[in-house]
Design a protein around this motif. Structure first.
Motif, mmCIF file in Angstrom:
data_model
loop_
_atom_site.group_PDB
_atom_site.id
_atom_site.type_symbol
_atom_site.label_atom_id
_atom_site.label_comp_id
_atom_site.label_asym_id
_atom_site.label_seq_id
_atom_site.Cartn_x
_atom_site.Cartn_y
_atom_site.Cartn_z
ATOM 1 N N MET A 1 47.559 65.436 91.559
ATOM 2 C CA MET A 1 48.327 64.529 92.414
ATOM 3 C C MET A 1 48.498 65.148 93.797
ATOM 4 S SD MET A 1 48.972 61.971 90.400
ATOM 5 C CE MET A 1 50.440 61.056 90.859
ATOM 6 N N ARG A 2 48.503 64.297 94.807
ATOM 7 C CA ARG A 2 48.439 64.788 96.177
ATOM 8 C C ARG A 2 49.348 63.955 97.079
ATOM 9 N NH1 ARG A 2 44.988 67.898 99.257
ATOM 10 N NH2 ARG A 2 43.967 68.491 97.301
ATOM 11 N N LEU A 3 49.897 64.607 98.102
ATOM 12 C CA LEU A 3 50.621 63.917 99.160
ATOM 13 C C LEU A 3 49.635 63.504 100.236
ATOM 14 C CD1 LEU A 3 53.160 63.110 100.863
ATOM 15 C CD2 LEU A 3 53.131 65.464 101.730
ATOM 16 N N TYR A 4 49.690 62.232 100.635
ATOM 17 C CA TYR A 4 48.874 61.744 101.741
ATOM 18 C C TYR A 4 49.797 61.355 102.898
ATOM 19 C CZ TYR A 4 44.935 61.539 98.505
ATOM 20 O OH TYR A 4 43.947 61.862 97.599
ATOM 21 N N LEU A 5 49.445 61.850 104.088
ATOM 22 C CA LEU A 5 50.187 61.551 105.312
ATOM 23 C C LEU A 5 49.262 60.790 106.248
ATOM 24 C CD1 LEU A 5 51.489 65.165 105.710
ATOM 25 C CD2 LEU A 5 53.045 63.242 105.564
ATOM 26 N N THR A 6 49.653 59.595 106.677
ATOM 27 C CA THR A 6 48.851 58.890 107.669
ATOM 28 C C THR A 6 49.333 59.279 109.064
ATOM 29 O OG1 THR A 6 50.295 56.927 107.698
ATOM 30 C CG2 THR A 6 48.475 56.950 106.110
ATOM 31 N N ALA A 7 48.382 59.472 109.965
ATOM 32 C CA ALA A 7 48.719 59.941 111.309
ATOM 33 C C ALA A 7 47.608 59.547 112.271
ATOM 34 C CB ALA A 7 48.911 61.461 111.315
ATOM 35 N N LEU A 8 47.928 59.583 113.557
ATOM 36 C CA LEU A 8 46.940 59.366 114.609
ATOM 37 C C LEU A 8 46.594 60.725 115.208
ATOM 38 C CD1 LEU A 8 48.498 56.142 116.179
ATOM 39 C CD2 LEU A 8 46.587 56.286 114.586
ATOM 40 N N ASN A 9 47.177 61.078 116.330
ATOM 41 C CA ASN A 9 46.939 62.382 116.942
ATOM 42 C C ASN A 9 47.819 63.446 116.280
ATOM 43 O OD1 ASN A 9 48.916 60.631 118.428
ATOM 44 N ND2 ASN A 9 49.506 62.624 119.240
ATOM 45 N N PRO A 10 47.477 64.724 116.443
ATOM 46 C CA PRO A 10 48.298 65.794 115.855
ATOM 47 C C PRO A 10 49.702 65.805 116.440
ATOM 48 C CG PRO A 10 46.155 66.627 116.549
ATOM 49 C CD PRO A 10 46.273 65.246 117.108
ATOM 50 N N THR A 11 50.701 66.062 115.611
ATOM 51 C CA THR A 11 52.089 66.148 116.059
ATOM 52 C C THR A 11 52.748 67.381 115.459
ATOM 53 O OG1 THR A 11 52.950 64.850 114.197
ATOM 54 C CG2 THR A 11 52.271 63.632 116.180
ATOM 55 N N ASP A 12 53.772 67.872 116.144
ATOM 56 C CA ASP A 12 54.533 69.002 115.620
ATOM 57 C C ASP A 12 55.181 68.648 114.286
ATOM 58 O OD1 ASP A 12 53.939 70.561 117.870
ATOM 59 O OD2 ASP A 12 55.665 69.788 118.962
ATOM 60 N N ALA A 13 55.610 67.387 114.141
ATOM 61 C CA ALA A 13 56.274 66.985 112.903
ATOM 62 C C ALA A 13 55.370 67.199 111.700
ATOM 63 C CB ALA A 13 56.717 65.527 112.991
ATOM 64 N N VAL A 14 54.098 66.861 111.840
ATOM 65 C CA VAL A 14 53.166 67.038 110.735
ATOM 66 C C VAL A 14 52.761 68.497 110.589
ATOM 67 C CG1 VAL A 14 50.871 66.460 109.847
ATOM 68 C CG2 VAL A 14 52.306 64.671 110.845
ATOM 69 N N LEU A 15 52.368 69.118 111.706
ATOM 70 C CA LEU A 15 51.816 70.471 111.640
ATOM 71 C C LEU A 15 52.870 71.521 111.283
ATOM 72 C CD1 LEU A 15 49.491 70.354 114.773
ATOM 73 C CD2 LEU A 15 48.796 70.241 112.377
ATOM 74 N N GLU A 16 54.075 71.397 111.852
ATOM 75 C CA GLU A 16 55.115 72.400 111.630
ATOM 76 C C GLU A 16 56.174 71.944 110.635
ATOM 77 O OE1 GLU A 16 56.702 74.219 115.215
ATOM 78 O OE2 GLU A 16 54.986 73.478 116.366
ATOM 79 N N GLY A 17 56.165 70.663 110.305
ATOM 80 C CA GLY A 17 57.183 70.129 109.413
ATOM 81 C C GLY A 17 56.653 69.725 108.054
ATOM 82 N N PHE A 18 55.910 68.627 108.006
ATOM 83 C CA PHE A 18 55.526 68.059 106.719
ATOM 84 C C PHE A 18 54.520 68.904 105.938
ATOM 85 C CE2 PHE A 18 57.202 64.108 108.633
ATOM 86 C CZ PHE A 18 58.067 63.751 107.607
ATOM 87 N N LEU A 19 53.508 69.454 106.607
ATOM 88 C CA LEU A 19 52.522 70.239 105.860
ATOM 89 C C LEU A 19 53.124 71.518 105.279
ATOM 90 C CD1 LEU A 19 49.311 69.732 108.030
ATOM 91 C CD2 LEU A 19 49.882 68.666 105.834
ATOM 92 N N PRO A 20 53.904 72.303 106.057
ATOM 93 C CA PRO A 20 54.565 73.455 105.423
ATOM 94 C C PRO A 20 55.544 73.048 104.322
ATOM 95 C CG PRO A 20 54.530 73.701 107.808
ATOM 96 C CD PRO A 20 54.080 72.305 107.520
ATOM 97 N N ALA A 21 56.229 71.908 104.504
ATOM 98 C CA ALA A 21 57.175 71.449 103.475
ATOM 99 C C ALA A 21 56.447 71.093 102.194
ATOM 100 C CB ALA A 21 57.964 70.255 103.988
ATOM 101 N N ALA A 22 55.301 70.418 102.305
ATOM 102 C CA ALA A 22 54.518 70.081 101.112
ATOM 103 C C ALA A 22 54.065 71.351 100.403
ATOM 104 C CB ALA A 22 53.321 69.228 101.501
ATOM 105 N N PRO B 1 40.011 62.576 113.370
ATOM 106 C CA PRO B 1 39.943 63.897 112.726
ATOM 107 C C PRO B 1 39.527 65.013 113.673
ATOM 108 C CG PRO B 1 38.107 62.504 112.038
ATOM 109 C CD PRO B 1 39.063 61.624 112.779
ATOM 110 N N GLY B 2 38.720 64.694 114.698
ATOM 111 C CA GLY B 2 38.261 65.727 115.617
ATOM 112 C C GLY B 2 39.350 66.308 116.487
#
Length: 390
Positions: A1-22, A36-37
């Motif tokens: 089982m996996r967490l999927y996060l939908t996003a457009l451009n990179p954000t601090d919330a995802v990079l420093e928040g959600f991914l470390p939290a997961a 993705p690039g």
């Protein structure tokens, strides 16, 4: 089982928040994105047309999702639709649409007999027809975010000029013209599980000079009880109640007036600062709600619990050009106040001044025992830093 996060451009919330939290929760995570690039190497990304619920569902087929969520204003409705079809906990798609579409939000509240605001929608290619008594007014994109293309206009001449300028760059955008609600600007930040709603706290927001609405500072200011009661009524009318939500409102002599509802965490690094101030795993808590855990399972302090004050100041570009010199990340302590600087634009980048949060060069914040001490320490800290645009 996996967490999927939908996003457009990179954000601090995802990079420093959600991914470390997961990772801390022991939950593998994948970012679904149509860009993705743009994401840093090593981030688990998958190409996906993230504005399309069917594409989101297809992208999760290889490994069943334990949870699906987004922290993007643009993707809440599509992600909510996909989560519902997958049988996962998530936001109400209709509520997500009401929050994103500012014209629908105003009509919904007016139909419920709540917070009526005079507003006119201006479709692409049409001429604004706005009664004279609506001015001064705010012109903004119907589905806009981050104060982009939001302007105070005082009459029909200014309105026509602003509409023309926006359409040169974005001819397809639908606009809204609504009466200007002057007052003290505040935020109201919540978490919910669809049944219960908890207030994380709130901020008093300082704006730069008109005609734009750039946020330049925020001071910790948990909402008093009468604000809390009123805003809950408004959010209930919109159907808001699941996951994170960031609401902006003004305090006026005639009461609380809603500005907008962003069905996600507060942005521009404020979510990370809020995590630090409250001492709670905010991003992990959002994930746990999307895993189906009840709000009661989360250890939530009350908004007044920290016993500390926080102030945030944004360093804004005052002109267009290339950022040629800037401090890197800085953490220090002065007079018992923890101080931090985090860059928000990389050195060497050329950018136009926009009058929005896209002009931010850095976020500075201080956390300490007293508002006056925090403000003084943050001022001295800022005076010792410099940014150069050429």
């Amino acid at each position: 089982m996996r967490l999927y996060l939908t996003a457009l451009n990179p954000t601090d919330a995802v990079l420093e928040g959600f991914l470390p939290a997961a990772d801390a929760l022991g939950l593998p995570a994948t970012v679904l994105t149509d860009r993705p690039g743009q994401w840093p190497a090593g981030v688990p990304v998958r190409q996906c047309a993230v504005r399309d619920p069917a594409a989101i569902i297809a992208a999760t087929a290889a490994e069943p999702p334990a949870a699906l969520l987004s922290n993007s204003d643009h993707l809440q409705e599509a992600t909510a639709v996909a989560a519902r079809k997958l049988g996962l906990p998530g936001k109400d798609p209709e509520a997500a649409r009401r929050c994103k579409d500012k014209a629908v939000m105003r009509r919904t509240l007016a139909a419920a007999g709540l917070d009526p605001v005079r507003a006119v929608t201006v479709d692409p290619g049409t001429t604004p027809v706005v009664p004279a008594d609506v001015f001064p007014a705010v012109l903004k994109p119907r589905d806009g975010v981050a104060s982009e293309d939001a302007y105070l206009v005082t009459d029909r001449r200014e309105l026509a000029a602003r509409v023309t300028a926006i359409r040169r760059r974005r001819p397809e955008v639908a606009l809204v013209v609504e009466e200007y609600l002057a007052g003290e600007l505040r935020t109201y930040d919540t978490l919910g599980d669809g049944e219960s709603l908890a207030v994380l706290g709130g901020w008093r927001t300082g704006l730069g000079p008109p005609p734009t609405f750039t946020e330049v500072s925020l001071d910790w200011a948990p909402p008093p009880g009468d604000h809390d009661a009123r805003i809950r009524v408004l959010l209930d009318a919109l159907g808001v109640g699941f996951g994170a939500c960031h609401t902006e409102y003004v305090v006026r002599p005639d009461g609380i007036r809603l500005i907008e509802v962003n069905d996600r965490l507060i942005g521009d690094r404020m979510d990370l600062i809020l995590t630090d101030l409250l001492g709670v795993p905010l991003f992990a808590d959002v994930i746990r709600l999307h895993l189906g855990e009840p709000l009661a399972a989360l250890a939530r302090p009350g908004p007044a619990a920290p016993g500390r004050h926080a102030r945030v100041e944004y360093v804004c570009a005052d002109r267009s050009g290339r950022l040629t010199a800037a401090p890197g990340p800085v953490d220090t302590v002065r007079d018992g106040v923890r101080l931090s600087c985090r860059p928000m634009r990389e050195v060497g980048r050329v950018a136009e001044r926009t009058g929005t949060n896209r002009d931010y060069l850095a976020a500075l914040h201080g956390i300490g025992p007293d508002p006056d001490i925090v403000r003084a320490a943050l001022t001295a800290f800022r005076d010792g830093l410099s940014w150069t645009i050429t």
